[in-house]
Every structure is written in structure tokens, then in C-alpha cells.
Design an enzyme around this catalytic site. Structure first.
Site, short mmCIF file in Angstrom:
data_model
loop_
_atom_site.label_atom_id
_atom_site.label_comp_id
_atom_site.label_asym_id
_atom_site.label_seq_id
_atom_site.Cartn_x
_atom_site.Cartn_y
_atom_site.Cartn_z
N ARG A 289 0.85 -1.19 0.00
CA ARG A 289 0.00 0.00 0.00
C ARG A 289 0.89 1.23 0.00
O ARG A 289 1.91 1.28 0.70
CB ARG A 289 -0.90 0.03 1.25
CG ARG A 289 -2.11 -0.89 1.18
CD ARG A 289 -3.16 -0.42 0.17
NE ARG A 289 -4.32 -1.26 0.10
CZ ARG A 289 -4.50 -2.28 -0.77
NH1 ARG A 289 -3.56 -2.58 -1.64
NH2 ARG A 289 -5.62 -2.97 -0.77
N GLU B 23 -4.17 7.29 -4.64
CA GLU B 23 -4.48 6.75 -5.98
C GLU B 23 -5.83 7.28 -6.47
O GLU B 23 -6.76 7.42 -5.67
CB GLU B 23 -4.51 5.22 -5.92
CG GLU B 23 -3.16 4.67 -5.52
CD GLU B 23 -3.17 3.15 -5.33
OE1 GLU B 23 -4.21 2.51 -5.59
OE2 GLU B 23 -2.15 2.61 -4.92
N HIS C 137 -1.27 0.29 -9.99
CA HIS C 137 -1.91 -0.68 -9.07
C HIS C 137 -2.48 -1.87 -9.85
O HIS C 137 -3.70 -2.10 -9.86
CB HIS C 137 -3.00 0.00 -8.24
CG HIS C 137 -3.35 -0.77 -7.00
ND1 HIS C 137 -3.75 -0.16 -5.83
CD2 HIS C 137 -3.37 -2.11 -6.74
CE1 HIS C 137 -4.01 -1.09 -4.91
NE2 HIS C 137 -3.78 -2.28 -5.45
#
Ligand code: NAP
Ligand code: 8YV
Length: 313
Positions: free
Chosen positions: A227, A256, A274
Site C-alpha cells: 500500500r 491513488e 496498481h
């Protein structure tokens, strides 16, 4: 059932056979929840959208939140548990894919994959000759921050690359053949590469801080597949810019999908949007499990894969 974020056609087909599926309108959440919150017994969250405390409070009949993804830092689990709401996630079915992404990102970063591609496509190979040499991963020490399901799968895949594996977790795993470090900065000092695969949330917020980054050093490589919140992003950008850290390969970011322009401009940063688990096959397996957690709970009162905090419920 309320859908927070998006779902695949396959998931919608499976869910539609069992539930009345409602979409959460992004622009009118509060009004929608005030009108329909009381009717909702089940939530499927696509992971990024998240389910904060105030949303849980607005659904008094809620029984289950199914998180599409293994990481559930976007769901307020403490609030859910306090209200007797079960939270589930999708562990294990994505270990292999995410570990592949970690290895791919490490090799791409160490071997300048994207810079070399640009060297060719921009015409510099023809005009200036061979691209600069990159660094081999063979012989390096790789420190894994978070030796859980995905961290262990990553360590096992790295065995064929001739690297030495060490790790840092809060709890030592006696069954693994790797050296454990009690202290993350000490481990970074002893490593050429640091791979982070820890969950998000308060326990890991900013743990890859200036001291850890500087301990990794000017020849060091940071890979983050866990993360973005685990890294102090401004410190990372500063260290990559002034050479206190060698390179970074990042699949995850603090905010994000907003990635700082300074990070995108750096030649020593290899960035992915991601996509750790983002293959058709793995997303189908995650979707099947996320749906099964809801349908199994509805049929039996027990889900397949509750999060750790809900295992006793
Ligand atoms: P897991 O099996 O629960 O493993 C988590 C590991 O992190 C454990 O070894 C845990 O050990 C360690 N850890 C947790 N907090 C820590 C802390 N404060 N300091 C040091 N170590 C800590 O989880 P997983 O299934 O491997 O997934 C890990 C995470 O990867 C997910 O939560 C998600 O955020 C991320 N992820 C990203 C992608 C992607 O697409 N990029 C895909 C899947 C997952 P201790 O408890 O002993 O400390
Ligand atoms: C997904 C992830 O991209 O499982 C996780 O924790 O980060 C990824 O697999 C995400 O959850 C899907 O929205």
C-alpha cells in the site's frame, strides 16, 4: 445488496441471481443512503471505493461487507465489528499473481526495462549507441517487509534469481528459512533491495520513512507492492531526486489514482497503476470469492473468508 465501486459482468450475473443489486451513486451518496440505507443488508466494495464509518452507520440492517481484494484498509472494520457487521476479503487466490508482479517490478526496475525501451523507441540506440548498463539482482540481499501470504510467495519465487532473502515482520516466523530482523531500519541497512508487501492502515502508515530510505542508500532499490500509505512519499521523491536512494519500483501510491508529477518525472522510478492482481484469471478468482462470501453468508450465516477481526463472529 449495495455495490460500492464497480464489478465485472460475471460478478453482476452471479449477484443478480440472488440479490436486488443497487448502485451507490457517486455524486449523491448521502441522499441515496438516507433514502435506501435501511433496506441494505449486504455490501460489495470494489476495494478502492471503501466503506467508511458514516456509511456503515447509515445502513442499520447491514449484515456483511464483502471486500473485493485482500487488503481491506478502505473498510472501517472497527466500526463494522462494533455494529456486528461481518467483513470478508479475498486472500490467497491472488498470491501467485501479485508475487509475479513484485518479481517483474524488481527486475524491470533493476534492469532499466522502461528506460531501455525508451532508449530504443526514441532513436537513441541508433544515434548514441548502446544504453547504459544496469545492475544485476544476482548476489543481492532482498529484504521483504511483510512476510505474509504474498510476501512468502514472493520470497519463494525469488529463489531462482540467486538472491539472499531476509525479512521484517512484528512476529518472527520460525518455520521459514530466512533471517528475521526485529528492526526495519537495520534490515534496510543490510539490504540492496527492500520489497514492501504490508497492509495499509494505522499500523504501517509511513513506516518506510527517511531513516529507512537512507539506510537502503544510493545503490538501493525500493519496491512497493503493498500500500502507498506505508511509504513517506515526499521523503521518497526527495531521496530519489537527490540520489540518497537509487531506484524505486512502485505499484501503489498514497493518493491513488493521483500520482505526484515529480515522481512521474523521475527516470529512476518505475511506476505501475496498481495492477498487482490485474489479470483476467486472478480478478475472476477474486470476484468469485467476493460473491461467494455474500451468497454463502446469506444461505448459512457464515462466509468463506472473514477478515481476521471477524473470525470469532
Ligand atoms: P498477510 O498475509 O496478512 O501479510 C501481511 C504481512 O505484513 C504479515 O507478515 C504481517 O506480519 C506483516 N505486517 C503487518 N503489519 C506490519 C507492521 N506494522 N510491521 C511489519 N510487518 C507488518 O497479507 P497478504 O495477503 O500478504 O497481503 C498483504 C497486503 O498486500 C494487502 O493487505 C494489500 O494491502 C497488499 N496487496 C496489494 C496488491 C496490489 O495489487 N498491489 C494486491 C494484493 C495485496 P506481522 O503481523 O507479524 O507483523
Ligand atoms: C486490487 C489489492 O487491485 O487485493 C488487494 O488488496 O490491492 C488488489 O488486488 C484491489 O483490491 C481491487 O480493487
Amino acid at each position: 445488496m449495495l455495490l460500492v465501486g464497480s464489478a465485472t459482468e460475471r460478478m453482476l450475473g452471479q449477484l443478480g441471481a440472488v440479490f436486488e443489486v443497487l448502485d451507490l451513486p457517486e455524486d449523491n451518496r448521502d441522499k441515496f443512503l438516507a433514502e435506501r440505507g435501511g433496506d441494505i443488508g449486504y455490501v460489495l466494495s470494489s476495494g478502492h471505493g471503501g466503506v467508511p464509518a458514516e456509511m456503515i452507520a447509515a445502513m442499520p440492517s447491514l449484515r456483511v461487507i464483502s471486500n473485493f481484494g485482500v487488503g481491506y484498509d478502505a473498510v472501517d472494520v472497527a466500526e463494522a465489528v462494533a455494529r456486528g457487521v461481518m467483513v470478508t476479503h479475498t486472500p490467497d487466490v491472488l498470491n501467485d499473481e501479485v508475487a509475479n508482479t513484485a518479481v517483474m517490478l524488481l527486475l524491470a526496475t533493476a534492469r532499466n526495462l522502461l528506460a531501455d525501451n525508451a532508449w530504443l523507441t526514441s532513436g537513441r540506440w541508433r544515434e548514441q549507441g548502446n544504453a547504459p548498463l544496469s545492475r544485476s539482482v544476482r548476489g543481492s540481499t532482498v529484504g521483504i517487509l511483510g512476510l505474509g501470504r504474498i510476501g512468502l510467495a514472493t520470497a519463494e519465487k525469488l529463489a531462482v534469481f540467486g538472491v539472499d532473502i531476509v525479512y521484517h515482520t512484528r512476529t518472527r516466523r520460525d518455520e521459514v528459512p530466512y533471517r528475521h530482523y526485529d528492526d526495519l531500519t537495520d534490515m534496510a541497512r543490510g539490504c540492496d533491495v527492500l520489497i514492501s508487501i504490508v497492509p495499509g492502515g494505522a499500523g504501517t502508515e509511513g513506516i518506510i520513512n527517511r531513516a529507512v530510505i537512507e539506510a537502503l542508500g544510493p545503490e538501493g532499490i525500493l519496491i512497493n507492492i503493498g500500500r502507498g500509505s506505508a511509504v513517506d512519499e515526499p521523503e521518497l521523491i526527495a531521496a530519489l531526486s537527490d540520489g540518497r536512494l537509487g531506484k524505486a519500483g512502485l505499484d501503489v501510491f498514497a493518493d491513488e489514482p493521483n500520482v505526484p508529477a515529480e515522481l512521474m518525472a523521475l527516470e529512476n522510478a518505475t511506476l505501475l497503476p496498481h495492477v498487482g492482481s490485474a489479470t483476467v484469471e486472478t480478478r475472476a478468482a477474486m470476484g468469485d470469492l467476493a460473491v461467494e462470501n455474500l451468497t454463502r453468508f446469506q444461505a448459512t450465516g457464515k462466509p468463506v473468508t472473514p477478515v481476521a477481526e471477524c473470525r470469532g463472529m
